[in-house]
Motif scaffolding. Sequence first.
Motif, mmCIF file in Angstrom:
data_model
loop_
_atom_site.group_PDB
_atom_site.id
_atom_site.type_symbol
_atom_site.label_atom_id
_atom_site.label_comp_id
_atom_site.label_asym_id
_atom_site.label_seq_id
_atom_site.Cartn_x
_atom_site.Cartn_y
_atom_site.Cartn_z
ATOM 1 N N ASN A 15 0.787 -1.230 0.000
ATOM 2 C CA ASN A 15 0.000 0.000 0.000
ATOM 3 C C ASN A 15 0.824 1.288 0.000
ATOM 4 O OD1 ASN A 15 -2.470 -1.347 0.019
ATOM 5 N ND2 ASN A 15 -2.404 -1.572 2.239
ATOM 6 N N HIS A 42 -1.923 4.057 -0.114
ATOM 7 C CA HIS A 42 -3.323 3.629 -0.224
ATOM 8 C C HIS A 42 -3.790 3.388 1.204
ATOM 9 C CE1 HIS A 42 -6.830 1.822 -2.032
ATOM 10 N NE2 HIS A 42 -6.683 0.778 -1.234
ATOM 11 N N SER A 45 -10.014 1.665 1.339
ATOM 12 C CA SER A 45 -10.549 1.236 0.048
ATOM 13 C C SER A 45 -11.054 2.429 -0.767
ATOM 14 C CB SER A 45 -11.678 0.233 0.256
ATOM 15 O OG SER A 45 -12.733 0.844 0.979
ATOM 16 N N ARG A 115 -11.445 -3.146 -9.203
ATOM 17 C CA ARG A 115 -10.174 -2.668 -8.659
ATOM 18 C C ARG A 115 -9.355 -3.871 -8.182
ATOM 19 N NH1 ARG A 115 -9.348 2.385 -7.112
ATOM 20 N NH2 ARG A 115 -8.256 1.706 -5.255
ATOM 21 N N ILE A 117 -7.954 -4.565 -5.434
ATOM 22 C CA ILE A 117 -8.254 -5.036 -4.081
ATOM 23 C C ILE A 117 -9.351 -6.089 -4.136
ATOM 24 C CG2 ILE A 117 -9.157 -4.317 -1.837
ATOM 25 C CD1 ILE A 117 -7.907 -1.539 -2.503
ATOM 26 N N LYS A 121 -9.122 -10.195 -3.016
ATOM 27 C CA LYS A 121 -10.029 -10.841 -2.075
ATOM 28 C C LYS A 121 -10.631 -12.105 -2.687
ATOM 29 C CE LYS A 121 -11.327 -6.795 0.619
ATOM 30 N NZ LYS A 121 -12.407 -5.876 0.965
#
Length: 130
Positions: A15, A42, A45, A115, A117, A121
């Motif tokens: 991040n 980052h 979120s 995105r 992220i 996941k």
Amino acid sequence: TPKLMLEAHYSINKNHRLYLLNRTDFYPEKARTSFSLAYSGHYASFFDLALSYSFRNQFAMRNALGIGANFHFSLLNFYFSLYNINLDFKNGYYQWKNLNSIALQTGVYFSVGQRGIVKDKKKKSKEKNS
């Protein structure tokens, strides 16, 4: 005018990153160089932050700061950046040099697709189920 731009970055973690940037403009009389140190992070979120410090020897010695942020809300994204905050080194510390050169840029854009992220996941949940 020919230009040479170089960039190196170091990932502190997934991040946070540090950057070293160099730009050289080749004029007939001589080359003019600038260096920038930058950070990007980052934090959530929905939030990214970037900071930069530039040292330029273009037509005079100049130091400048920059800051930027990006807010993500599903498909809608809002960003702003404030840059060319010129500094002058006097009496052992930095002072604002000229507020007339500060630039502000803002905008809104739409993101299509997922995105990174979200993809990470999904990969992790598939690995757990295997």
